[in-house]
Design a protein around this motif. Sequence first.
Motif, PDB file in Angstrom:
ATOM      1  N   UNK A  46      96.125  53.539 -18.511  1.00 28.54           N
ATOM      2  CA  UNK A  46      96.800  52.703 -19.458  1.00 28.54           C
ATOM      3  C   UNK A  46      95.865  51.634 -19.858  1.00 28.54           C
ATOM      4  N   UNK A  47      95.894  51.313 -21.189  1.00 31.29           N
ATOM      5  CA  UNK A  47      95.029  50.269 -21.568  1.00 31.29           C
ATOM      6  C   UNK A  47      95.920  49.137 -22.420  1.00 31.29           C
ATOM      7  N   UNK A  48      95.479  48.029 -22.271  1.00 31.86           N
ATOM      8  CA  UNK A  48      96.044  46.834 -22.830  1.00 31.86           C
ATOM      9  C   UNK A  48      95.489  46.783 -24.111  1.00 31.86           C
ATOM     10  N   UNK A  49      96.265  46.551 -25.109  1.00 31.36           N
ATOM     11  CA  UNK A  49      95.854  46.441 -26.680  1.00 31.36           C
ATOM     12  C   UNK A  49      96.581  45.307 -27.038  1.00 31.36           C
ATOM     13  N   UNK A  50      95.922  44.122 -27.023  1.00 30.10           N
ATOM     14  CA  UNK A  50      96.364  42.787 -27.369  1.00 30.10           C
ATOM     15  C   UNK A  50      97.393  42.562 -26.500  1.00 30.10           C
ATOM     16  N   UNK A  51      98.817  42.325 -26.604  1.00 24.27           N
ATOM     17  CA  UNK A  51      99.777  42.032 -25.340  1.00 24.27           C
ATOM     18  C   UNK A  51     100.688  43.449 -25.244  1.00 24.27           C
ATOM     19  N   UNK A  52     100.166  44.788 -25.717  1.00 20.79           N
ATOM     20  CA  UNK A  52     100.871  45.968 -25.501  1.00 20.79           C
ATOM     21  C   UNK A  52     100.122  46.900 -24.649  1.00 20.79           C
ATOM     22  N   UNK A  53     100.976  47.509 -23.879  1.00 20.55           N
ATOM     23  CA  UNK A  53     100.211  48.413 -22.948  1.00 20.55           C
ATOM     24  C   UNK A  53     100.277  49.780 -23.661  1.00 20.55           C
ATOM     25  N   UNK A  54      99.368  50.488 -23.886  1.00 21.65           N
ATOM     26  CA  UNK A  54      99.038  51.793 -24.238  1.00 21.65           C
ATOM     27  C   UNK A  54      98.971  52.703 -23.433  1.00 21.65           C
ATOM     28  N   UNK A  55      99.922  53.875 -23.236  1.00 23.79           N
ATOM     29  CA  UNK A  55      99.852  55.018 -22.267  1.00 23.79           C
ATOM     30  C   UNK A  55      99.404  56.114 -22.920  1.00 23.79           C
ATOM     31  N   UNK A  56      98.334  56.763 -22.881  1.00 13.27           N
ATOM     32  CA  UNK A  56      97.798  57.975 -23.492  1.00 13.27           C
ATOM     33  C   UNK A  56      98.531  59.228 -22.782  1.00 13.27           C
ATOM     34  N   UNK A  57      98.721  60.380 -23.495  1.00 12.78           N
ATOM     35  CA  UNK A  57      99.090  61.501 -22.944  1.00 12.78           C
ATOM     36  C   UNK A  57      98.500  61.962 -21.861  1.00 12.78           C
ATOM     37  N   UNK A  58      99.055  62.435 -20.498  1.00  8.66           N
ATOM     38  CA  UNK A  58      98.333  62.599 -19.492  1.00  8.66           C
ATOM     39  C   UNK A  58      98.946  63.851 -18.881  1.00  8.66           C
ATOM     40  N   UNK A  59      98.167  65.013 -18.896  1.00 13.92           N
ATOM     41  CA  UNK A  59      98.902  66.063 -18.176  1.00 13.92           C
ATOM     42  C   UNK A  59      98.960  66.260 -16.770  1.00 13.92           C
ATOM     43  N   UNK A  60      98.012  65.342 -16.053  1.00 13.13           N
ATOM     44  CA  UNK A  60      98.085  65.269 -14.669  1.00 13.13           C
ATOM     45  C   UNK A  60      97.727  63.751 -14.288  1.00 13.13           C
ATOM     46  N   UNK A  61      98.074  63.206 -12.945  1.00 12.41           N
ATOM     47  CA  UNK A  61      97.658  62.127 -12.309  1.00 12.41           C
ATOM     48  C   UNK A  61      97.583  62.077 -11.111  1.00 12.41           C
ATOM     49  N   UNK A  62      96.562  61.616 -10.522  1.00 12.94           N
ATOM     50  CA  UNK A  62      96.177  61.843  -9.068  1.00 12.94           C
ATOM     51  C   UNK A  62      96.281  60.562  -8.113  1.00 12.94           C
ATOM     52  N   UNK A  63      97.012  60.673  -7.205  1.00 15.64           N
ATOM     53  CA  UNK A  63      97.367  59.208  -6.527  1.00 15.64           C
ATOM     54  C   UNK A  63      96.115  58.911  -5.836  1.00 15.64           C
ATOM     55  N   UNK A  64      95.611  57.811  -5.549  1.00 18.95           N
ATOM     56  CA  UNK A  64      94.851  57.172  -5.078  1.00 18.95           C
ATOM     57  C   UNK A  64      94.699  57.206  -3.603  1.00 18.95           C
ATOM     58  N   UNK A  65      93.890  57.184  -2.604  1.00 22.09           N
ATOM     59  CA  UNK A  65      94.007  56.911  -1.188  1.00 22.09           C
ATOM     60  C   UNK A  65      93.490  55.534  -0.977  1.00 22.09           C
ATOM     61  N   UNK A  66      93.675  55.276   0.380  1.00 25.76           N
ATOM     62  CA  UNK A  66      93.044  53.912   0.644  1.00 25.76           C
ATOM     63  C   UNK A  66      91.563  54.417   1.114  1.00 25.76           C
ATOM     64  N   UNK A  67      90.828  53.210   0.861  1.00 27.16           N
ATOM     65  CA  UNK A  67      89.203  53.434   1.107  1.00 27.16           C
ATOM     66  C   UNK A  67      88.807  54.350   2.228  1.00 27.16           C
ATOM     67  N   UNK A  68      89.644  54.463   3.414  1.00 29.82           N
ATOM     68  CA  UNK A  68      89.241  55.174   4.481  1.00 29.82           C
ATOM     69  C   UNK A  68      89.693  56.669   4.316  1.00 29.82           C
ATOM     70  N   UNK A  69      90.521  56.749   3.091  1.00 27.54           N
ATOM     71  CA  UNK A  69      90.845  58.251   3.002  1.00 27.54           C
ATOM     72  C   UNK A  69      92.331  58.421   3.422  1.00 27.54           C
TER      73      UNK A  69
END
Length: 435
Positions: A281-304
């Motif tokens: 997502x990106x902040x444009x002024x005070x709007x949140x813009x969410x681009x079209x995404x085919x996939x999104x991947x969950x982060x892990x904690x730093x130790x995996x």
Amino acid sequence: MKNAFEIIGGKKLKGEIIPQGAKNESLQILSAVLLTEEKVTISNIPDIVDVNKLIELLGDMGVTVERLNDDTYTFEAKNIDQNFFQSDAFKAKGGGLRGSIMIVGPLLARFGKAAIPKPGGDKIGRRRLDTHFLGFEKLGARFNYDTTEEFYNVDASNLQGTYILLDEASVTGTANIVMAAVLAKGTTTIYNAACEPYLQQLCKMLNRMGAKISGIGSNLLTIEGVERLGGTEHRMLPDMIEIGSFIGLAAMTGSEITIKDVQYKELGVIPDVFKRLGIKMELRGDDIFIPEQDHYEIDTFIDGSILTVADAPWPGFTPDLLSIVLVVATQAKGSVLIHQKMFESRLFFVDKLLDMGANIILCDPHRATVIGLDKRIQLRGISMTSPDIRAGVSLLIAALSAKGKSTIYNIEQIERGYQHIDKRLIALGADIKRI
């Protein structure tokens, strides 16, 4: 079943959506109009059942209510009818509305007495009101509970400022005690106070009315009692739960959506939590813009180790968005543990997601592990019933991303918290019919 939504899922949405005014802020702010006999103007009020019921209740009490336009009202609480509180009408109306507890603090402060039916509302486990009552008692209020009528009468003819350590950082509890304390004699200190943006909004509004509250935004509030309060104008923040819901909706349906006027600095960790699920997502002024995404991947904690998303008092993550995070995770790549600490039956709606083909292990009433499908397998449409407001919208988002037709019953639950949600989503290209 009065109403249901029929949804044909699997469509990409596109466009701009404006979040409604904040439901949870409204219930506090509207109650605060009782603290003064002068006119108070409030804008960005959401047009939803719970809020409209409270506005109606204020009118029944004798508040002069005037609607200036769709989202702006003026309130003048000059002549409050004290007898109304002993009437059957009040018992019926007040009992059906959880927000009605919020009128108690202002009534105690201004009139020295109040009455409360036992409140109703969401079925998400026990919601204790002890915090409110203990706070009022510390300020010097006395409670008489009538067990046959399930009705409290409260006498507070002599409220005195005092030191209060809350047993939990309850938002409504803090708000209620603050409203009682602004007109009490002497200084009140509230420690372990909730510090949500909505509560900060209330305190700033009360200060504009002439209150003396310091420590706003922290968990230590100091309130110097004043003789009287005057009128003011106030504008609600946008609803952060809606904003989070729309971020999740965009990701699940692979849509390009712009969420307008979000008051980004008041969103706390919410955008970061969705970013950890892999949502761009990106902040444009005070709007949140969410681009079209085919996939999104969950982060892990730093130790995996596996990511955990848990709710916590502000500035932690709000429990109201955990159901949304859970649904969004079902189509992510990777796994996440959802830990719902606050309410014991909020996760029970996962059985509907399992029926739709999601991969979720319900560990216990408070925890669920979601194994993301990475959009390789699309959820399938089913018939289901919405158990509470937040689960209802989560299921709506699931249905919009699913293959085929879904029917959601009991949508009054959704409409208690989201205004004209079907019309607003149809404007983005969603296929929703009311049946």
